[in-house]
Design an enzyme around this catalytic site. Structure first.
Site, mmCIF file in Angstrom:
data_model
loop_
_atom_site.group_PDB
_atom_site.id
_atom_site.type_symbol
_atom_site.label_atom_id
_atom_site.label_comp_id
_atom_site.label_asym_id
_atom_site.label_seq_id
_atom_site.Cartn_x
_atom_site.Cartn_y
_atom_site.Cartn_z
ATOM 1 N N SER A 191 -43.240 5.420 -75.217
ATOM 2 C CA SER A 191 -43.874 5.518 -73.906
ATOM 3 C C SER A 191 -44.629 6.835 -73.819
ATOM 4 O O SER A 191 -44.228 7.823 -74.455
ATOM 5 C CB SER A 191 -42.806 5.488 -72.812
ATOM 6 O OG SER A 191 -43.386 5.776 -71.560
ATOM 7 N N TYR A 215 -34.950 9.110 -69.199
ATOM 8 C CA TYR A 215 -35.895 8.171 -69.822
ATOM 9 C C TYR A 215 -36.905 8.952 -70.674
ATOM 10 O O TYR A 215 -37.150 8.609 -71.831
ATOM 11 C CB TYR A 215 -36.621 7.341 -68.763
ATOM 12 C CG TYR A 215 -37.536 6.298 -69.362
ATOM 13 C CD1 TYR A 215 -37.027 5.135 -69.923
ATOM 14 C CD2 TYR A 215 -38.924 6.486 -69.391
ATOM 15 C CE1 TYR A 215 -37.867 4.187 -70.503
ATOM 16 C CE2 TYR A 215 -39.763 5.545 -69.965
ATOM 17 C CZ TYR A 215 -39.227 4.397 -70.506
ATOM 18 O OH TYR A 215 -40.055 3.460 -71.091
ATOM 19 N N LYS A 223 -37.272 8.909 -74.847
ATOM 20 C CA LYS A 223 -38.482 8.483 -75.563
ATOM 21 C C LYS A 223 -39.034 9.622 -76.418
ATOM 22 O O LYS A 223 -39.620 9.375 -77.473
ATOM 23 C CB LYS A 223 -39.530 7.966 -74.574
ATOM 24 C CG LYS A 223 -39.143 6.642 -73.896
ATOM 25 C CD LYS A 223 -39.020 5.486 -74.882
ATOM 26 C CE LYS A 223 -38.821 4.143 -74.187
ATOM 27 N NZ LYS A 223 -38.731 3.002 -75.110
HETATM 28 N N1 LIG Z 1 -42.750 -1.635 -68.457
HETATM 29 C C1 LIG Z 1 -43.476 -0.546 -68.641
HETATM 30 O O1 LIG Z 1 -44.360 -0.197 -67.826
HETATM 31 C C2 LIG Z 1 -43.266 0.302 -69.861
HETATM 32 C C3 LIG Z 1 -44.030 1.473 -70.004
HETATM 33 C C4 LIG Z 1 -43.887 2.246 -71.160
HETATM 34 C C5 LIG Z 1 -42.983 1.838 -72.133
HETATM 35 N N2 LIG Z 1 -42.244 0.695 -71.965
HETATM 36 C C6 LIG Z 1 -41.324 0.303 -73.040
HETATM 37 O O2 LIG Z 1 -41.639 -1.024 -73.438
HETATM 38 C C7 LIG Z 1 -40.442 -1.680 -73.902
HETATM 39 C C8 LIG Z 1 -40.260 -3.017 -73.204
HETATM 40 O O3 LIG Z 1 -40.153 -2.742 -71.804
HETATM 41 P P1 LIG Z 1 -40.156 -3.919 -70.719
HETATM 42 O O4 LIG Z 1 -41.010 -3.454 -69.619
HETATM 43 O O5 LIG Z 1 -40.395 -5.232 -71.360
HETATM 44 O O6 LIG Z 1 -38.631 -3.824 -70.217
HETATM 45 P P2 LIG Z 1 -37.709 -4.908 -69.466
HETATM 46 O O7 LIG Z 1 -38.553 -5.943 -68.846
HETATM 47 O O8 LIG Z 1 -36.773 -4.112 -68.635
HETATM 48 O O9 LIG Z 1 -36.902 -5.580 -70.694
HETATM 49 C C9 LIG Z 1 -36.051 -4.768 -71.432
HETATM 50 C C10 LIG Z 1 -35.451 -5.578 -72.556
HETATM 51 O O10 LIG Z 1 -34.569 -4.700 -73.296
HETATM 52 C C11 LIG Z 1 -33.325 -5.343 -73.399
HETATM 53 N N3 LIG Z 1 -32.207 -4.412 -73.513
HETATM 54 C C12 LIG Z 1 -31.799 -3.472 -72.634
HETATM 55 N N4 LIG Z 1 -30.691 -2.866 -73.091
HETATM 56 C C13 LIG Z 1 -30.402 -3.443 -74.281
HETATM 57 C C14 LIG Z 1 -29.377 -3.264 -75.225
HETATM 58 N N5 LIG Z 1 -28.383 -2.390 -75.051
HETATM 59 N N6 LIG Z 1 -29.398 -4.027 -76.357
HETATM 60 C C15 LIG Z 1 -30.379 -4.928 -76.550
HETATM 61 N N7 LIG Z 1 -31.356 -5.177 -75.681
HETATM 62 C C16 LIG Z 1 -31.371 -4.432 -74.553
HETATM 63 C C17 LIG Z 1 -33.191 -6.189 -72.156
HETATM 64 O O11 LIG Z 1 -32.196 -7.161 -72.352
HETATM 65 P P3 LIG Z 1 -31.238 -7.680 -71.127
HETATM 66 O O12 LIG Z 1 -32.011 -8.787 -70.482
HETATM 67 O O13 LIG Z 1 -30.016 -8.130 -71.832
HETATM 68 O O14 LIG Z 1 -31.020 -6.513 -70.223
HETATM 69 C C18 LIG Z 1 -34.605 -6.746 -72.056
HETATM 70 O O15 LIG Z 1 -34.747 -7.838 -72.932
HETATM 71 C C19 LIG Z 1 -39.310 -0.668 -73.683
HETATM 72 O O16 LIG Z 1 -39.094 0.054 -74.876
HETATM 73 C C20 LIG Z 1 -39.874 0.258 -72.623
HETATM 74 O O17 LIG Z 1 -39.259 1.537 -72.624
HETATM 75 C C21 LIG Z 1 -42.363 -0.064 -70.851
#
Ligand SMILES: NC(=O)c1ccc[n+]([C@@H]2O[C@H](COP(=O)([O-])OP(=O)(O)OC[C@H]3O[C@@H](n4cnc5c(N)ncnc54)[C@H](OP(=O)(O)O)[C@@H]3O)[C@@H](O)[C@H]2O)c1
Length: 234
Positions: free
Chosen positions: A140, A156, A160
């Site tokens: 991120s 967070y 990262k």
């Molecule tokens: N969304 C944004 O704007 C944004 C911005 C910058 C970076 N990112 C990064 O992009 C990636 C995806 O984010 P997203 O927005 O898709 O997040 P999300 O919608 O919150 O989904 C997170 C995923 O991670 C899984 N997870 C959480 N804890 C876990 C664990 N202990 N073991 C295995 N799986 C686990 C969740 O599974 P469960 O359903 O079981 O909880 C879910 O499938 C992340 O690395 C995040 O930090 C996101």
């Protein structure tokens, strides 16, 4: 095209989009999930191309069991996408108002920083047998120290930043064996984590990440880029 792709946190958000897009591109996908797998199951078996595996990346035993299970079914892995992460619901809470004994610090580091390291270690033997030798760490802009602007959301951002350091060290360590290890910021996405006000749909980030996965010149070993390939400051 990467023949076999492992994706963590694959049942929702960006992870689920990546599963769909890699399958559409013809890859076999091993989708790691922690809790539910409703969305993954809804995709069907896709002619044996989709394998769902239980993998809680906060639990070393779960990662080891998943890697062993995958190794018994898949001969090699070409690409590992460390996607799973958590964002503690502490948006805007300043340090003075925090209870630092509430477990959030430890949990966030465990999932976002130590989890990908453990997953990478356990899947390296399978990556070693693959031709792709690519590891994409979904990081991120929040992990950038040079461009840090936030006044809170400490764990967070810290997690990262630690993931970014992991990317660089493994890029150094694995380069002689032909690996490409890259940190990718997927953009601010409309997912459970990013919220409804975010800039882009996860589908857009996923398409960008597939391009980066396929093109070493767009995201060379040791790079920190966004989903369009734009370099970010560490
Ligand atoms: N969304 C944004 O704007 C944004 C911005 C910058 C970076 N990112 C990064 O992009 C990636 C995806 O984010 P997203 O927005 O898709 O997040 P999300 O919608 O919150 O989904 C997170 C995923 O991670 C899984 N997870 C959480 N804890 C876990 C664990 N202990 N073991 C295995 N799986 C686990 C969740 O599974 P469960 O359903 O079981 O909880 C879910 O499938 C992340 O690395 C995040 O930090 C996101």
């Amino acid at each position: 095209m990467h023949r076999t792709v492992v994706i963590t946190g694959a049942d929702r958000g960006l992870g689920l989009c990546l599963v769909k897009d890699f399958l559409a591109a013809g890859s076999a996908v091993v989708a790691g999930k922690r809790s539910g797998d409703r969305n993954l199951r809804a995709l069907g078996e896709r002619g044996g191309k989709l394998t769902i595996v239980q993998m809680d990346i906060a639990e070393p035993a779960s990662i080891r069991a998943a890697a062993e299970w995958v190794a018994s079914r898949v001969g090699a892995v070409d690409l590992l996408v460390n996607n799973a992460a958590v964002f503690p619901s502490l948006k805007g809470v300043p340090l003075q108002a925090r209870d630092l004994a509430d477990g959030q610090l430890e949990r966030t580091m465990q999932v976002n920083a130590f989890g990908p390291l453990r997953v990478t270690q356990r899947f390296l033997p399978l990556l070693e047998k693959g031709a792709g030798k690519t590891i994409l760490d979904v990081s991120s802009e929040a992990g950038s120290i040079a461009d840090a602007w936030r006044t809170c959301e400490l764990e967070y951002c810290m997690s990262k930043a630690a993931l970014n350091m992991q990317t660089r060290i493994l890029a150094n360590a694995l380069a002689p064996r032909g690996y490409r290890v890259v940190a990718v910021h997927p953009g601010w996405m409309r997912t459970d984590m990013g919220g409804a006000e975010a800039d882009i749909d996860p589908q857009e980030a996923s398409r960008g990440i597939l391009r980066l996965a396929a093109d070493p010149t767009a995201a060379p070993n040791g790079a920190f880029v966004d989903y369009t390939g734009k370099p970010l400051a560490w």
